[in-house]
Design a protein around this motif. Structure first.
Motif, PDB file in Angstrom:
ATOM      1  N   ASN A 170      17.483  -6.329  60.618  1.00 53.08           N
ATOM      2  CA  ASN A 170      16.538  -5.930  59.792  1.00 53.08           C
ATOM      3  C   ASN A 170      16.794  -4.728  58.939  1.00 53.08           C
ATOM      4  OD1 ASN A 170      14.866  -8.107  60.617  1.00 53.08           O
ATOM      5  ND2 ASN A 170      13.726  -6.750  62.001  1.00 53.08           N
ATOM      6  N   GLU A 171      17.538  -3.698  59.544  1.00 48.34           N
ATOM      7  CA  GLU A 171      18.088  -2.661  58.744  1.00 48.34           C
ATOM      8  C   GLU A 171      18.930  -2.761  57.842  1.00 48.34           C
ATOM      9  OE1 GLU A 171      17.363   0.953  62.672  1.00 48.34           O
ATOM     10  OE2 GLU A 171      19.689   0.058  61.921  1.00 48.34           O
ATOM     11  N   LEU A 172      19.752  -3.606  58.069  1.00 52.99           N
ATOM     12  CA  LEU A 172      21.053  -3.944  57.053  1.00 52.99           C
ATOM     13  C   LEU A 172      20.444  -4.985  56.120  1.00 52.99           C
ATOM     14  CD1 LEU A 172      24.082  -3.823  59.624  1.00 52.99           C
ATOM     15  CD2 LEU A 172      23.361  -2.111  57.808  1.00 52.99           C
ATOM     16  N   LEU A 173      19.392  -5.808  56.302  1.00 49.37           N
ATOM     17  CA  LEU A 173      19.125  -6.541  55.306  1.00 49.37           C
ATOM     18  C   LEU A 173      20.065  -7.409  54.635  1.00 49.37           C
ATOM     19  CD1 LEU A 173      16.430  -3.976  53.593  1.00 49.37           C
ATOM     20  CD2 LEU A 173      16.059  -5.940  55.305  1.00 49.37           C
ATOM     21  N   GLY A 174      20.857  -8.095  55.422  1.00 51.57           N
ATOM     22  CA  GLY A 174      21.857  -9.011  54.927  1.00 51.57           C
ATOM     23  C   GLY A 174      23.193  -8.229  54.522  1.00 51.57           C
ATOM     24  N   GLU A 175      23.381  -6.883  54.291  1.00 55.26           N
ATOM     25  CA  GLU A 175      24.423  -6.216  53.810  1.00 55.26           C
ATOM     26  C   GLU A 175      25.439  -6.135  55.130  1.00 55.26           C
ATOM     27  OE1 GLU A 175      25.001  -5.177  50.940  1.00 55.26           O
ATOM     28  OE2 GLU A 175      23.010  -5.792  50.234  1.00 55.26           O
ATOM     29  N   ALA A 176      26.568  -5.999  54.320  1.00 55.81           N
ATOM     30  CA  ALA A 176      27.625  -6.099  55.457  1.00 55.81           C
ATOM     31  C   ALA A 176      27.739  -4.839  56.299  1.00 55.81           C
ATOM     32  CB  ALA A 176      29.297  -6.013  54.640  1.00 55.81           C
ATOM     33  N   ALA A 177      28.150  -4.919  57.694  1.00 60.19           N
ATOM     34  CA  ALA A 177      28.400  -3.861  58.561  1.00 60.19           C
ATOM     35  C   ALA A 177      28.869  -2.475  58.085  1.00 60.19           C
ATOM     36  CB  ALA A 177      28.987  -4.276  59.804  1.00 60.19           C
ATOM     37  N   SER A 178      29.865  -2.758  57.108  1.00 61.27           N
ATOM     38  CA  SER A 178      30.644  -1.623  56.672  1.00 61.27           C
ATOM     39  C   SER A 178      29.874  -0.674  55.524  1.00 61.27           C
ATOM     40  CB  SER A 178      31.851  -2.091  56.153  1.00 61.27           C
ATOM     41  OG  SER A 178      31.843  -3.049  55.088  1.00 61.27           O
ATOM     42  N   THR A 179      28.771  -1.358  55.122  1.00 62.91           N
ATOM     43  CA  THR A 179      27.816  -0.486  54.358  1.00 62.91           C
ATOM     44  C   THR A 179      27.051   0.742  55.141  1.00 62.91           C
ATOM     45  OG1 THR A 179      26.115  -2.191  54.519  1.00 62.91           O
ATOM     46  CG2 THR A 179      27.600  -2.429  52.751  1.00 62.91           C
ATOM     47  N   ASP A 180      26.870   0.554  56.228  1.00 61.60           N
ATOM     48  CA  ASP A 180      26.030   1.446  57.271  1.00 61.60           C
ATOM     49  C   ASP A 180      27.000   2.789  56.831  1.00 61.60           C
ATOM     50  OD1 ASP A 180      26.254   2.926  60.013  1.00 61.60           O
ATOM     51  OD2 ASP A 180      24.151   1.975  59.797  1.00 61.60           O
ATOM     52  N   PRO A 181      26.313   3.739  56.712  1.00 65.60           N
ATOM     53  CA  PRO A 181      27.118   5.033  56.352  1.00 65.60           C
ATOM     54  C   PRO A 181      27.636   5.685  57.618  1.00 65.60           C
ATOM     55  CG  PRO A 181      24.639   5.423  56.420  1.00 65.60           C
ATOM     56  CD  PRO A 181      24.918   3.831  56.628  1.00 65.60           C
ATOM     57  N   VAL A 182      27.190   5.324  58.823  1.00 61.56           N
ATOM     58  CA  VAL A 182      27.914   6.004  59.957  1.00 61.56           C
ATOM     59  C   VAL A 182      29.241   5.140  60.289  1.00 61.56           C
ATOM     60  CG1 VAL A 182      28.048   6.190  62.318  1.00 61.56           C
ATOM     61  CG2 VAL A 182      25.722   6.633  60.990  1.00 61.56           C
ATOM     62  N   ILE A 183      29.085   3.880  60.190  1.00 61.77           N
ATOM     63  CA  ILE A 183      30.285   3.037  60.386  1.00 61.77           C
ATOM     64  C   ILE A 183      31.465   3.076  59.042  1.00 61.77           C
ATOM     65  CG2 ILE A 183      31.197   0.491  60.160  1.00 61.77           C
ATOM     66  CD1 ILE A 183      28.534  -0.160  61.603  1.00 61.77           C
ATOM     67  N   ALA A 184      31.004   3.581  58.074  1.00 61.93           N
ATOM     68  CA  ALA A 184      31.726   3.648  56.816  1.00 61.93           C
ATOM     69  C   ALA A 184      32.469   5.025  56.973  1.00 61.93           C
ATOM     70  CB  ALA A 184      30.748   3.904  55.545  1.00 61.93           C
ATOM     71  N   GLY A 185      31.774   5.984  57.681  1.00 61.08           N
ATOM     72  CA  GLY A 185      32.539   6.934  57.884  1.00 61.08           C
ATOM     73  C   GLY A 185      33.694   7.118  58.834  1.00 61.08           C
ATOM     74  N   VAL A 186      33.426   6.279  59.827  1.00 60.55           N
ATOM     75  CA  VAL A 186      34.493   6.047  60.726  1.00 60.55           C
ATOM     76  C   VAL A 186      35.886   5.242  60.271  1.00 60.55           C
ATOM     77  CG1 VAL A 186      35.115   5.128  63.246  1.00 60.55           C
ATOM     78  CG2 VAL A 186      32.649   6.113  62.841  1.00 60.55           C
ATOM     79  N   ARG A 187      35.255   4.309  59.564  1.00 62.85           N
ATOM     80  CA  ARG A 187      36.138   3.460  58.849  1.00 62.85           C
ATOM     81  C   ARG A 187      37.262   4.413  57.692  1.00 62.85           C
ATOM     82  NH1 ARG A 187      36.305  -1.917  57.915  1.00 62.85           N
ATOM     83  NH2 ARG A 187      36.930  -1.530  55.760  1.00 62.85           N
ATOM     84  N   ALA A 188      36.571   5.293  57.142  1.00 59.14           N
ATOM     85  CA  ALA A 188      37.317   6.237  56.272  1.00 59.14           C
ATOM     86  C   ALA A 188      38.256   7.315  56.971  1.00 59.14           C
ATOM     87  CB  ALA A 188      36.144   6.996  55.385  1.00 59.14           C
ATOM     88  N   ALA A 189      37.777   7.409  58.336  1.00 62.23           N
ATOM     89  CA  ALA A 189      38.495   8.403  59.018  1.00 62.23           C
ATOM     90  C   ALA A 189      39.840   7.558  59.494  1.00 62.23           C
ATOM     91  CB  ALA A 189      37.535   8.829  60.539  1.00 62.23           C
ATOM     92  N   PHE A 190      39.638   6.215  60.136  1.00 59.70           N
ATOM     93  CA  PHE A 190      40.835   5.253  60.535  1.00 59.70           C
ATOM     94  C   PHE A 190      41.771   5.439  59.142  1.00 59.70           C
ATOM     95  CE2 PHE A 190      39.431   2.479  64.061  1.00 59.70           C
ATOM     96  CZ  PHE A 190      38.644   3.566  64.779  1.00 59.70           C
ATOM     97  N   LYS A 191      41.493   5.101  58.038  1.00 55.35           N
ATOM     98  CA  LYS A 191      42.074   5.212  56.581  1.00 55.35           C
ATOM     99  C   LYS A 191      42.967   6.454  56.613  1.00 55.35           C
ATOM    100  CE  LYS A 191      42.072   3.237  52.129  1.00 55.35           C
ATOM    101  NZ  LYS A 191      41.184   2.553  51.076  1.00 55.35           N
ATOM    102  N   SER A 192      42.205   7.532  56.540  1.00 60.32           N
ATOM    103  CA  SER A 192      42.704   8.812  56.569  1.00 60.32           C
ATOM    104  C   SER A 192      44.050   9.009  57.443  1.00 60.32           C
ATOM    105  CB  SER A 192      41.904  10.076  56.777  1.00 60.32           C
ATOM    106  OG  SER A 192      40.670   9.890  55.547  1.00 60.32           O
ATOM    107  N   LEU A 193      43.778   8.598  58.570  1.00 56.50           N
ATOM    108  CA  LEU A 193      44.892   8.581  59.784  1.00 56.50           C
ATOM    109  C   LEU A 193      45.988   7.682  59.692  1.00 56.50           C
ATOM    110  CD1 LEU A 193      42.510   9.111  62.906  1.00 56.50           C
ATOM    111  CD2 LEU A 193      43.881  10.959  61.937  1.00 56.50           C
ATOM    112  N   GLY A 194      45.877   6.622  58.886  1.00 53.97           N
ATOM    113  CA  GLY A 194      46.856   5.574  58.383  1.00 53.97           C
ATOM    114  C   GLY A 194      46.782   4.375  59.215  1.00 53.97           C
ATOM    115  N   LYS A 195      45.503   4.208  59.472  1.00 56.97           N
ATOM    116  CA  LYS A 195      45.382   2.781  60.208  1.00 56.97           C
ATOM    117  C   LYS A 195      44.239   2.104  59.242  1.00 56.97           C
ATOM    118  CE  LYS A 195      46.622   1.094  64.311  1.00 56.97           C
ATOM    119  NZ  LYS A 195      48.115   1.110  64.448  1.00 56.97           N
TER     120      LYS A 195
END
Length: 212
Positions: free
Chosen positions: A47-72
């Motif tokens: 209900n919170e994400l209302l059909g949006e992708a998991a990666s649109t969650d700001p916390v998840i997006a922050g962790v994804r960005a960290a992985f990318k910054s580290l080279g993964k």
């Protein structure tokens, strides 16, 4: 037990807060109340994400960005919280492993933060949160060899044992686990979010996993 955080995270501008909580637990199958809480948590998240992708969650997006910054690549090595959220959004139930792991998965789903549940008996010496080294691997739970290079990892004197991506079998929680080390991976997120997750963990682990 002390925790050291590799300065590489701050040099990359990644706000890093690792929450570590210690619990005495009794491991067993998840009871009806915990299973119901997991179902409610999954419905709430959808209900919170209302059909949006998991990666649109700001916390998840922050962790994804960290992985990318580290080279993964975060689309190949997805944060565990994203993998759980994607599973729920696809209409599948959360995995049922045991009361401790299930509680950790529920907290991860609800907060968007990767969570690690580790048997403290198998952790030796000080813990370091660092970046995986070239050629470094471990036997991931249900994954076989995990390539840890450029992944954020937790390590003790015996080597890496956990990551916001996937944990190792060496410190996995099982029927004989008595002392739990519960880790909240606050990577590229505000400390207040980690503190809120810690409060949730204290409530849920104490309710569903404490010894009689």
């Amino acid at each position: 037990m002390t925790l050291k955080i590799d300065e590489k995270f701050s040099k990359l501008g990644l706000e890093t807060h690792i929450g570590i909580l210690d619990f005495e637990v009794e491991v067993g199958p998840s009871g009806p109340a915990l299973l119901a809480a997991m179902e409610d948590g999954a419905e709430t998240r959808m209900n919170e994400l209302l059909g949006e992708a998991a990666s649109t969650d700001p916390v998840i997006a922050g962790v994804r960005a960290a992985f990318k910054s580290l080279g993964k690549d975060p689309s190949r090595y997805r944060p565990s919280s994203e993998a759980l959220t994607r599973r729920v959004l696809s209409g599948k139930a959360l995995y049922h492993v045991n009361n401790v792991v299930d509680s950790g998965n529920l907290i991860s789903l609800m907060t968007g933060l990767p969570i690690g549940c580790y048997d403290a008996a198998w952790i030796k010496g000080p813990i370091e949160f660092r970046v995986g080294m070239p050629g470094e691997t471990y036997d991931g739970i249900g994954r076989g060899d995990v390539n840890l290079e450029n992944l954020p990892v937790l390590a003790d004197t015996s080597g890496a044992f956990g990551s916001p991506f996937s944990d190792s079998g060496r410190t996995a929680v099982g029927d004989r686990t008595k002392n739990l080390k519960f880790v909240i991976y606050g990577l590229n997120v505000d400390v207040a979010h980690v503190e809120a997750a810690a409060e949730m963990a204290d409530m849920i682990i104490s309710r569903f996993c404490a010894p009689d």
